[in-house]
Design a protein around this motif. Structure first.
Motif, PDB file in Angstrom:
ATOM      1  N   ASP A  76     -29.430 -81.996  10.469  1.00  0.00           N
ATOM      2  CA  ASP A  76     -30.793 -82.517  10.617  1.00  0.00           C
ATOM      3  C   ASP A  76     -31.089 -83.615   9.609  1.00  0.00           C
ATOM      4  OD1 ASP A  76     -31.201 -80.784  12.684  1.00  0.00           O
ATOM      5  OD2 ASP A  76     -32.410 -79.360  11.560  1.00  0.00           O
ATOM      6  N   GLY A  77     -30.085 -84.400   9.285  1.00  0.00           N
ATOM      7  CA  GLY A  77     -30.266 -85.497   8.345  1.00  0.00           C
ATOM      8  C   GLY A  77     -30.015 -85.136   6.901  1.00  0.00           C
ATOM      9  N   LEU A  78     -29.872 -83.835   6.619  1.00  0.00           N
ATOM     10  CA  LEU A  78     -29.695 -83.399   5.229  1.00  0.00           C
ATOM     11  C   LEU A  78     -28.406 -83.921   4.613  1.00  0.00           C
ATOM     12  CD1 LEU A  78     -30.935 -79.688   5.293  1.00  0.00           C
ATOM     13  CD2 LEU A  78     -31.981 -81.611   4.104  1.00  0.00           C
ATOM     14  N   LEU A  79     -27.351 -84.022   5.411  1.00  0.00           N
ATOM     15  CA  LEU A  79     -26.063 -84.466   4.888  1.00  0.00           C
ATOM     16  C   LEU A  79     -26.167 -85.882   4.333  1.00  0.00           C
ATOM     17  CD1 LEU A  79     -23.076 -83.908   4.443  1.00  0.00           C
ATOM     18  CD2 LEU A  79     -22.629 -84.688   6.781  1.00  0.00           C
ATOM     19  N   SER A  80     -26.804 -86.766   5.078  1.00  0.00           N
ATOM     20  CA  SER A  80     -26.939 -88.151   4.617  1.00  0.00           C
ATOM     21  C   SER A  80     -27.856 -88.242   3.396  1.00  0.00           C
ATOM     22  CB  SER A  80     -27.479 -89.034   5.742  1.00  0.00           C
ATOM     23  OG  SER A  80     -28.742 -88.564   6.194  1.00  0.00           O
ATOM     24  N   LEU A  81     -28.952 -87.515   3.431  1.00  0.00           N
ATOM     25  CA  LEU A  81     -29.900 -87.549   2.317  1.00  0.00           C
ATOM     26  C   LEU A  81     -29.291 -86.959   1.051  1.00  0.00           C
ATOM     27  CD1 LEU A  81     -32.991 -86.374   4.369  1.00  0.00           C
ATOM     28  CD2 LEU A  81     -32.709 -88.650   3.369  1.00  0.00           C
ATOM     29  N   GLN A  82     -28.576 -85.829   1.205  1.00  0.00           N
ATOM     30  CA  GLN A  82     -27.943 -85.193   0.047  1.00  0.00           C
ATOM     31  C   GLN A  82     -26.886 -86.107  -0.561  1.00  0.00           C
ATOM     32  OE1 GLN A  82     -28.615 -81.711  -1.241  1.00  0.00           O
ATOM     33  NE2 GLN A  82     -27.763 -83.002  -2.874  1.00  0.00           N
ATOM     34  N   THR A  83     -26.204 -86.871   0.286  1.00  0.00           N
ATOM     35  CA  THR A  83     -25.190 -87.807  -0.199  1.00  0.00           C
ATOM     36  C   THR A  83     -25.809 -88.823  -1.157  1.00  0.00           C
ATOM     37  OG1 THR A  83     -23.852 -87.604   1.816  1.00  0.00           O
ATOM     38  CG2 THR A  83     -23.531 -89.586   0.488  1.00  0.00           C
ATOM     39  N   ALA A 162     -34.577 -85.729  18.775  1.00  0.00           N
ATOM     40  CA  ALA A 162     -34.072 -86.186  17.488  1.00  0.00           C
ATOM     41  C   ALA A 162     -34.619 -85.282  16.391  1.00  0.00           C
ATOM     42  CB  ALA A 162     -34.488 -87.633  17.243  1.00  0.00           C
ATOM     43  N   PRO A 163     -33.774 -84.838  15.473  1.00  0.00           N
ATOM     44  CA  PRO A 163     -34.236 -83.932  14.421  1.00  0.00           C
ATOM     45  C   PRO A 163     -35.226 -84.598  13.486  1.00  0.00           C
ATOM     46  CG  PRO A 163     -32.019 -84.716  13.945  1.00  0.00           C
ATOM     47  CD  PRO A 163     -32.345 -85.178  15.331  1.00  0.00           C
ATOM     48  N   GLY A 164     -36.024 -83.771  12.839  1.00  0.00           N
ATOM     49  CA  GLY A 164     -36.980 -84.294  11.880  1.00  0.00           C
ATOM     50  C   GLY A 164     -38.349 -84.485  12.489  1.00  0.00           C
ATOM     51  N   PHE A 165     -38.915 -85.656  12.264  1.00  0.00           N
ATOM     52  CA  PHE A 165     -40.279 -85.940  12.668  1.00  0.00           C
ATOM     53  C   PHE A 165     -40.491 -85.778  14.170  1.00  0.00           C
ATOM     54  CE2 PHE A 165     -43.600 -89.328  13.495  1.00  0.00           C
ATOM     55  CZ  PHE A 165     -44.656 -88.532  13.106  1.00  0.00           C
ATOM     56  N   SER A 166     -39.593 -86.352  14.975  1.00  0.00           N
ATOM     57  CA  SER A 166     -39.730 -86.264  16.436  1.00  0.00           C
ATOM     58  C   SER A 166     -39.699 -84.815  16.906  1.00  0.00           C
ATOM     59  CB  SER A 166     -38.622 -87.064  17.125  1.00  0.00           C
ATOM     60  OG  SER A 166     -38.752 -88.437  16.859  1.00  0.00           O
ATOM     61  N   GLU A 167     -38.822 -84.038  16.311  1.00  0.00           N
ATOM     62  CA  GLU A 167     -38.738 -82.619  16.656  1.00  0.00           C
ATOM     63  C   GLU A 167     -40.035 -81.900  16.301  1.00  0.00           C
ATOM     64  OE1 GLU A 167     -35.684 -78.859  15.893  1.00  0.00           O
ATOM     65  OE2 GLU A 167     -35.616 -80.636  14.591  1.00  0.00           O
ATOM     66  N   PHE A 168     -40.575 -82.230  15.143  1.00  0.00           N
ATOM     67  CA  PHE A 168     -41.832 -81.627  14.702  1.00  0.00           C
ATOM     68  C   PHE A 168     -42.955 -81.961  15.687  1.00  0.00           C
ATOM     69  CE2 PHE A 168     -44.429 -80.395  10.846  1.00  0.00           C
ATOM     70  CZ  PHE A 168     -43.687 -79.254  10.553  1.00  0.00           C
ATOM     71  N   GLY A 178     -48.760 -74.856  25.664  1.00  0.00           N
ATOM     72  CA  GLY A 178     -48.380 -73.509  26.068  1.00  0.00           C
ATOM     73  C   GLY A 178     -47.123 -73.450  26.915  1.00  0.00           C
ATOM     74  N   LEU A 179     -46.129 -74.252  26.555  1.00  0.00           N
ATOM     75  CA  LEU A 179     -44.897 -74.322  27.350  1.00  0.00           C
ATOM     76  C   LEU A 179     -43.824 -73.390  26.804  1.00  0.00           C
ATOM     77  CD1 LEU A 179     -44.685 -78.204  27.788  1.00  0.00           C
ATOM     78  CD2 LEU A 179     -45.832 -76.533  29.256  1.00  0.00           C
ATOM     79  N   ALA A 180     -42.993 -72.883  27.698  1.00  0.00           N
ATOM     80  CA  ALA A 180     -41.843 -72.060  27.320  1.00  0.00           C
ATOM     81  C   ALA A 180     -40.584 -72.835  27.693  1.00  0.00           C
ATOM     82  CB  ALA A 180     -41.882 -70.717  28.038  1.00  0.00           C
ATOM     83  N   ILE A 181     -40.062 -73.585  26.710  1.00  0.00           N
ATOM     84  CA  ILE A 181     -38.884 -74.435  26.932  1.00  0.00           C
ATOM     85  C   ILE A 181     -37.865 -74.150  25.842  1.00  0.00           C
ATOM     86  CG2 ILE A 181     -38.109 -76.790  27.394  1.00  0.00           C
ATOM     87  CD1 ILE A 181     -40.978 -77.667  27.548  1.00  0.00           C
ATOM     88  N   ALA A 182     -36.604 -74.063  26.219  1.00  0.00           N
ATOM     89  CA  ALA A 182     -35.544 -73.788  25.245  1.00  0.00           C
ATOM     90  C   ALA A 182     -35.143 -75.076  24.527  1.00  0.00           C
ATOM     91  CB  ALA A 182     -34.336 -73.189  25.946  1.00  0.00           C
ATOM     92  N   LYS A 183     -34.882 -74.967  23.219  1.00  0.00           N
ATOM     93  CA  LYS A 183     -34.438 -76.114  22.428  1.00  0.00           C
ATOM     94  C   LYS A 183     -32.915 -76.108  22.331  1.00  0.00           C
ATOM     95  CE  LYS A 183     -36.696 -77.000  18.686  1.00  0.00           C
ATOM     96  NZ  LYS A 183     -37.191 -76.982  17.284  1.00  0.00           N
ATOM     97  N   ALA A 184     -32.279 -77.197  22.760  1.00  0.00           N
ATOM     98  CA  ALA A 184     -30.826 -77.318  22.692  1.00  0.00           C
ATOM     99  C   ALA A 184     -30.441 -77.983  21.370  1.00  0.00           C
ATOM    100  CB  ALA A 184     -30.293 -78.141  23.864  1.00  0.00           C
ATOM    101  N   PRO A 185     -29.668 -77.302  20.514  1.00  0.00           N
ATOM    102  CA  PRO A 185     -29.294 -77.893  19.214  1.00  0.00           C
ATOM    103  C   PRO A 185     -28.203 -78.953  19.376  1.00  0.00           C
ATOM    104  CG  PRO A 185     -28.243 -75.756  19.481  1.00  0.00           C
ATOM    105  CD  PRO A 185     -29.137 -75.933  20.680  1.00  0.00           C
ATOM    106  N   TYR A 186     -28.302 -80.024  18.582  1.00  0.00           N
ATOM    107  CA  TYR A 186     -27.311 -81.096  18.617  1.00  0.00           C
ATOM    108  C   TYR A 186     -26.913 -81.481  17.204  1.00  0.00           C
ATOM    109  CZ  TYR A 186     -27.771 -82.060  23.608  1.00  0.00           C
ATOM    110  OH  TYR A 186     -27.740 -81.959  24.977  1.00  0.00           O
ATOM    111  N   ARG A 187     -25.612 -81.612  16.978  1.00  0.00           N
ATOM    112  CA  ARG A 187     -25.142 -82.134  15.698  1.00  0.00           C
ATOM    113  C   ARG A 187     -25.399 -83.631  15.628  1.00  0.00           C
ATOM    114  NH1 ARG A 187     -20.642 -84.451  13.287  1.00  0.00           N
ATOM    115  NH2 ARG A 187     -20.277 -83.770  11.138  1.00  0.00           N
ATOM    116  N   ASP A 188     -25.214 -84.304  16.757  1.00  0.00           N
ATOM    117  CA  ASP A 188     -25.470 -85.740  16.852  1.00  0.00           C
ATOM    118  C   ASP A 188     -26.301 -85.974  18.105  1.00  0.00           C
ATOM    119  OD1 ASP A 188     -25.521 -88.462  16.963  1.00  0.00           O
ATOM    120  OD2 ASP A 188     -23.350 -88.758  16.845  1.00  0.00           O
TER     121      ASP A 188
END
Length: 324
Positions: A76-83, A162-168, A178-188
């Protein structure tokens, strides 16, 4: 006379010292002394990658040192930020959208740093045009139609954002409606349009630049732009406000951050070079990727990020989420 001689001697010594100091180049003037690394939170083909490639040649010519792109997707962007935080090197800079760091303190308990205090704003380059898309085969042409479908078939649709702000932002939209939708995780997340085109997921919300090519194949349909108004790049696509869903407003800022403690004069000098690199020709090319040019100096970029942090805090209150 002795007193006068002493005074004159001290004045002369001070003048010599000041001249010597003035002759020493400042840190900002000396920088860079070696290769500059732009750490991106996405892989090749992303909007950030495209924008970086549009300006690095000009920066290399200005700085007299190589400028390389180091894509580090994942976490979720942590790898780049931590670098960038761990490097503690003013030659290792983050280059990416604010969406990847303004929400980190709300989403990750194991974060060992705070982007708001451990990263220093340098310059803005562009606004990231976010878009919502669906599989063409789904037969959905508007946001309202997608919401109706999701309500009619709870837990039968899924989305990748997209992770982060858009996901939020999208999570807030899901709760509000009031939607019931599944979130699909993505590394990229840039790989999600492929799944979208095959109807393995039913919605994706990310940079317009990353989805434009797939939309041209006819397999996916962009149904909304996450802004207040339509964009000249896609004049036939309504904005989320026009579509009746203002809670989906999302306009991350693409820019550069450095490590905490990076000298302000150095940041101002880098910002001036970056702003100059976003010339008219570069702005035209950025617009074609759905990333309207928005060159900002240190002060303007800092102010824009403050607004983003405030927006995130508001959404967090709606979702009932506190800082980790």
């Amino acid at each position: 006379m002795l007193k006068d001689w002493f005074r004159l001697t001290m004045v002369g010594t001070l003048a010599l010292a000041l001249n010597a100091i003035a002759a020493i180049p400042s840190l900002a003037q000396q920088w860079p002394t070696h290769t500059v690394r732009l750490v991106l939170p996405f892989g090749p083909g992303s909007g950030a990658d495209t924008a970086a490639r549009l300006i690095i040649d000009k920066l290399q010519q200005k700085w007299g040192q190589p400028v390389i792109i180091d894509g580090k997707p994942g976490g979720d962007g942590l790898l780049s930020l931590q670098t960038v935080v761990s490097a503690k090197d003013d030659h290792v800079l983050y280059f990416g959208p604010s969406s990847m760091f303004v929400v980190q303190r709300y989403m990750h308990e194991d974060t060992t740093f705070d982007p708001e205090t451990d990263l220093a704003p340098i310059a803005g380059v562009a606004k990231v045009q976010i878009a919502v898309a669906v599989p063409t085969i789904l037969g959905v042409a508007t946001l309202a139609e997608f919401v109706a479908l999701a309500r009619a078939k709870p837990n039968e649709t899924s989305y990748g954002v997209a992770p982060g702000f858009s996901e939020f932002v999208f999570d807030g939209f899901v709760k509000e409606n009031g939607l019931a939708i599944a979130k699909a995780p993505y590394r990229d997340i840039t790989t999600s349009p492929v799944d979208l085109g095959e109807n393995r997921i039913q919605l994706s919300m990310q940079s317009y630049a990353a989805m434009r090519t797939y939309a041209q194949t006819g397999k996916i349909r962009i149904i909304a732009i996450n802004d207040r108004e339509r964009t000249p790049i896609a004049p036939d696509v309504p904005s989320v406000v026009e579509a009746g869903f203002p809670s989906l407003l999302a306009s991350p800022v693409l820019g550069l951050l450095g490590p905490r403690g990076m000298a302000l004069d150095l940041r101002r000098r880098i910002a001036a070079d970056v702003v100059a690199a976003v010339d008219d020709k570069t702005a035209e090319r950025l617009a074609l990727t759905g990333q309207p040019a928005a060159p900002m100096d240190v002060d303007a970029y800092t102010a824009a990020l403050k607004e983003q942090y405030a927006q995130v805090a508001h959404i967090a209150s709606v979702l009932g989420i506190a800082k980790k």
